[in-house]
Motif scaffolding. Structure first.
Motif, PDB file in Angstrom:
ATOM      1  N   LYS A 231      49.893  30.567  54.225  1.00 19.23           N
ATOM      2  CA  LYS A 231      51.495  30.384  53.915  1.00 19.23           C
ATOM      3  C   LYS A 231      51.748  30.763  52.362  1.00 19.23           C
ATOM      4  CE  LYS A 231      53.318  26.325  55.774  1.00 19.23           C
ATOM      5  NZ  LYS A 231      53.615  24.957  56.325  1.00 19.23           N
ATOM      6  N   GLN A 232      51.094  30.041  52.091  1.00 21.50           N
ATOM      7  CA  GLN A 232      51.332  30.601  50.723  1.00 21.50           C
ATOM      8  C   GLN A 232      52.098  32.084  50.006  1.00 21.50           C
ATOM      9  OE1 GLN A 232      48.757  28.160  47.678  1.00 21.50           O
ATOM     10  NE2 GLN A 232      49.421  26.087  48.953  1.00 21.50           N
TER      11      GLN A 232
ATOM     12  N   ASN B 187      60.319  32.814  57.369  1.00 14.55           N
ATOM     13  CA  ASN B 187      60.515  31.181  57.932  1.00 14.55           C
ATOM     14  C   ASN B 187      58.646  31.023  57.824  1.00 14.55           C
ATOM     15  OD1 ASN B 187      59.591  28.572  58.413  1.00 14.55           O
ATOM     16  ND2 ASN B 187      60.720  28.482  59.907  1.00 14.55           N
TER      17      ASN B 187
ATOM     18  N   PRO C  49      46.901  26.920  55.440  1.00 14.30           N
ATOM     19  CA  PRO C  49      47.835  26.011  53.919  1.00 14.30           C
ATOM     20  C   PRO C  49      47.739  27.651  52.750  1.00 14.30           C
ATOM     21  CG  PRO C  49      46.573  24.061  54.207  1.00 14.30           C
ATOM     22  CD  PRO C  49      45.844  25.920  55.278  1.00 14.30           C
TER      23      PRO C  49
ATOM     24  N   ASP D 229      52.618  26.840  60.946  1.00 15.81           N
ATOM     25  CA  ASP D 229      52.126  25.810  61.608  1.00 15.81           C
ATOM     26  C   ASP D 229      52.302  25.811  62.947  1.00 15.81           C
ATOM     27  OD1 ASP D 229      51.911  25.077  58.960  1.00 15.81           O
ATOM     28  OD2 ASP D 229      53.699  23.699  58.518  1.00 15.81           O
TER      29      ASP D 229
ATOM     30  N   ASP E 227      57.092  28.207  57.361  1.00 15.28           N
ATOM     31  CA  ASP E 227      56.673  26.967  57.624  1.00 15.28           C
ATOM     32  C   ASP E 227      56.571  27.080  59.695  1.00 15.28           C
ATOM     33  OD1 ASP E 227      56.716  25.524  55.836  1.00 15.28           O
ATOM     34  OD2 ASP E 227      58.861  25.291  55.552  1.00 15.28           O
TER      35      ASP E 227
END
Length: 139
Positions: free
Chosen positions: A50-51, A22, A47, A27, A24
């Motif tokens: 996360k990518q 996950n 960001p 964050d 996400d």
């Protein structure tokens, strides 16, 4: 000096991001200006991290992440973890997605901030060995 369980913070990161697959969850667990240095390459910012995680996860089917051991320094600002990733090749490191088995070991050194957010991860992994085994399987 307050002693804290930084191992629990890092193991929660492993569980929420990698074991749950996950990105996400990042964050809530890492600083906005988080950085990861993997194989000498720095990926900077939440960001972009996360990518990077999403691409990594997509490259290994049946992805599994197992923590072998973790320990921290006296202040709780650094945690070291040894881990193992297993799964099937779905284009790992740009290879043909042949579904060959993957087993990769790694070591991560995490910087844990006083507020419990992760600031940086220095990781070394057996990616070259995995890449070589995939190349041999496809020849």
């Amino acid at each position: 000096m307050t002693h804290r369980n930084a191992v629990a913070i890092v193991e929660n990161f492993w569980k929420e991001v990698w074991q749950s697959r996950n990105p996400d969850a990042i964050d809530a667990l890492v600083a906005e200006d988080f950085g990861i240095t993997s194989g000498g390459v720095l990926i900077e910012s939440r960001p972009l991290f996360k990518q990077w995680v999403a691409r990594f996860l997509a490259s290994i089917n049946d992805f599994r992440f197992e923590v072998v051991e973790s320990f921290q320094d006296e202040s709780g600002s650094r945690v070291v973890s040894r881990w193992v990733v297993t799964g099937r090749n779905n284009g790992f490191m740009g290879s043909h997605p042949c579904q060959s088995p993957i087993r990769m070991t790694g070591t991560a050194v995490m910087h844990v901030r006083p507020d419990g957010l992760l600031q940086h991860n220095w990781v070394e992994r057996s990616a070259l060995e995995v890449h070589r085994s995939l190349a041999a399987a496809n020849s």
